[in-house]
Design a protein around this motif. Sequence first.
Motif, PDB file in Angstrom:
ATOM      1  N   ARG A 203       0.860  -1.183   0.000  1.00 16.53           N
ATOM      2  CA  ARG A 203       0.000   0.000   0.000  1.00 16.53           C
ATOM      3  C   ARG A 203       0.891   1.225   0.000  1.00 16.53           C
ATOM      4  NH1 ARG A 203      -4.387  -1.661  -1.857  1.00 16.53           N
ATOM      5  NH2 ARG A 203      -5.516   0.158  -1.077  1.00 16.53           N
ATOM      6  N   ARG A 204       0.666   2.107  -0.959  1.00 18.68           N
ATOM      7  CA  ARG A 204       1.484   3.319  -1.052  1.00 18.68           C
ATOM      8  C   ARG A 204       0.600   4.554  -1.203  1.00 18.68           C
ATOM      9  NH1 ARG A 204       6.824   1.967  -1.269  1.00 18.68           N
ATOM     10  NH2 ARG A 204       7.419   4.160  -1.613  1.00 18.68           N
ATOM     11  N   SER A 205       1.000   5.601  -0.496  1.00 18.95           N
ATOM     12  CA  SER A 205       0.342   6.898  -0.619  1.00 18.95           C
ATOM     13  C   SER A 205       1.077   7.719  -1.677  1.00 18.95           C
ATOM     14  CB  SER A 205       0.379   7.651   0.709  1.00 18.95           C
ATOM     15  OG  SER A 205      -0.260   6.942   1.747  1.00 18.95           O
ATOM     16  N   LEU A 206       0.341   8.269  -2.603  1.00 15.10           N
ATOM     17  CA  LEU A 206       0.886   9.155  -3.620  1.00 15.10           C
ATOM     18  C   LEU A 206       0.175  10.503  -3.505  1.00 15.10           C
ATOM     19  CD1 LEU A 206       0.625   6.692  -6.662  1.00 15.10           C
ATOM     20  CD2 LEU A 206       2.544   6.929  -5.082  1.00 15.10           C
ATOM     21  N   VAL A 207       0.723  11.525  -4.153  1.00 18.58           N
ATOM     22  CA  VAL A 207       0.019  12.809  -4.190  1.00 18.58           C
ATOM     23  C   VAL A 207       0.113  13.398  -5.594  1.00 18.58           C
ATOM     24  CG1 VAL A 207       2.009  14.157  -3.336  1.00 18.58           C
ATOM     25  CG2 VAL A 207      -0.319  15.059  -3.110  1.00 18.58           C
ATOM     26  N   ALA A 208      -1.039  13.705  -6.166  1.00 23.23           N
ATOM     27  CA  ALA A 208      -1.090  14.374  -7.460  1.00 23.23           C
ATOM     28  C   ALA A 208      -0.574  15.798  -7.307  1.00 23.23           C
ATOM     29  CB  ALA A 208      -2.519  14.385  -7.980  1.00 23.23           C
ATOM     30  N   LEU A 209       0.103  16.281  -8.327  1.00 24.11           N
ATOM     31  CA  LEU A 209       0.630  17.637  -8.300  1.00 24.11           C
ATOM     32  C   LEU A 209      -0.477  18.645  -8.015  1.00 24.11           C
ATOM     33  CD1 LEU A 209       2.997  19.599  -8.743  1.00 24.11           C
ATOM     34  CD2 LEU A 209       2.489  19.538 -11.189  1.00 24.11           C
ATOM     35  N   ASP A 210      -1.637  18.472  -8.629  1.00 21.01           N
ATOM     36  CA  ASP A 210      -2.749  19.397  -8.399  1.00 21.01           C
ATOM     37  C   ASP A 210      -3.143  19.425  -6.929  1.00 21.01           C
ATOM     38  OD1 ASP A 210      -2.888  20.138 -11.033  1.00 21.01           O
ATOM     39  OD2 ASP A 210      -4.589  18.862 -11.535  1.00 21.01           O
ATOM     40  N   ASN A 211      -3.145  18.273  -6.274  1.00 20.97           N
ATOM     41  CA  ASN A 211      -3.516  18.221  -4.857  1.00 20.97           C
ATOM     42  C   ASN A 211      -2.462  18.889  -3.983  1.00 20.97           C
ATOM     43  OD1 ASN A 211      -5.959  16.932  -5.307  1.00 20.97           O
ATOM     44  ND2 ASN A 211      -5.087  14.881  -5.104  1.00 20.97           N
ATOM     45  N   LEU A 212      -1.184  18.639  -4.278  1.00 20.00           N
ATOM     46  CA  LEU A 212      -0.118  19.267  -3.509  1.00 20.00           C
ATOM     47  C   LEU A 212      -0.164  20.784  -3.667  1.00 20.00           C
ATOM     48  CD1 LEU A 212       2.441  19.318  -1.808  1.00 20.00           C
ATOM     49  CD2 LEU A 212       3.749  18.779  -3.881  1.00 20.00           C
ATOM     50  N   VAL A 213      -0.326  21.252  -4.899  1.00 14.41           N
ATOM     51  CA  VAL A 213      -0.385  22.696  -5.144  1.00 14.41           C
ATOM     52  C   VAL A 213      -1.560  23.310  -4.391  1.00 14.41           C
ATOM     53  CG1 VAL A 213      -0.875  24.430  -6.920  1.00 14.41           C
ATOM     54  CG2 VAL A 213       0.846  22.662  -7.326  1.00 14.41           C
ATOM     55  N   ASP A 214      -2.682  22.623  -4.383  1.00 17.34           N
ATOM     56  CA  ASP A 214      -3.853  23.141  -3.681  1.00 17.34           C
ATOM     57  C   ASP A 214      -3.586  23.283  -2.187  1.00 17.34           C
ATOM     58  OD1 ASP A 214      -6.912  23.690  -4.089  1.00 17.34           O
ATOM     59  OD2 ASP A 214      -6.784  22.435  -2.301  1.00 17.34           O
TER      60      ASP A 214
END
Length: 321
Positions: A203-214
Amino acid sequence: MRVLLTGATGFVGRGLLERMSAQVNLELVAAVRGRPVPGLPEHVETLQIAGLDADTDWRKALDGVEVVIHSAARVHVMHDAASDPLAAFRNVNVEGTLSLARQAEKAGVRRFIFISSIKVNGEGTPVGMPYIADAQPAPVDHYGISKMEAEQGLRAIAAETELEIVIIRPTLVYGPGVKANFLSMMRWLHKGVPLPLGAIHNRRSLVALDNLVDLIMTCIDHPAAVNQTFLVSDGEDISTTELLRRMGAALGKPARLLPVPSWVLEVGAAMLGKRALSQRLCGSLQVDISKTRELLGWVPPISVDVALRKTAENFLEHQAQ
């Protein structure tokens, strides 16, 4: 509000530039290395800097600035040629960061947002035991150690001055224009290469660039963000196998995955001296973003599937070979 963004030409920096340059209420100064970024609106000022270390003079860039978003860093270097890699990381990520923060405080900057890394927490978690923001740091590599030391120095500055510190630790960031292993994965899928990754149950957590920027944008003026550390992800943890299948669907190329047991891959990787790659493919790394959600009232604005589709569309348009 006048904001200074460092690392404006990096992956995260470019995402921030796109979002922030569209905000008419922000007066943006983008610090870049090398040539200026073309196509920016007139209200975005670019400033070239020679480098990032303890001797960098930020006085001109900090004039009138209220908030600094510091995303510039020395990141992981393949086949690092530095004679002392840890010293090289410290020179940029620790001394460079703390010098900027001290100069920012003297210039009257109100808030300093530091883009750190989940590597401060460590390299992996048991399934179902995610990292939390306020846990004891346990970095392993030179990059993670340097980011931890920068965080510690920033907290010391905040304790002694009125400068507000916000620390954000992203997991693996992906999105349109992503490079490195994520780009390689898309190329393999697009070419229909059979991959022995059909039986990975991590199980891995990722973050979309759009979510990080937000989230970064939220932290610019949120009162509850002051002197806090936040973890960030898409809010959905997925296995390597599931990621490949969903990425393949986004590319319109069903993933050809062979169900090789993960222990076989781990043994093979160890024999080839690729333990780090094995950890990324087969190991788990989860983060708990409940603090981020509850303290800031923040919710990731886009889902994993929407983010993968945007990433795939960009790949097919610009990078597919």
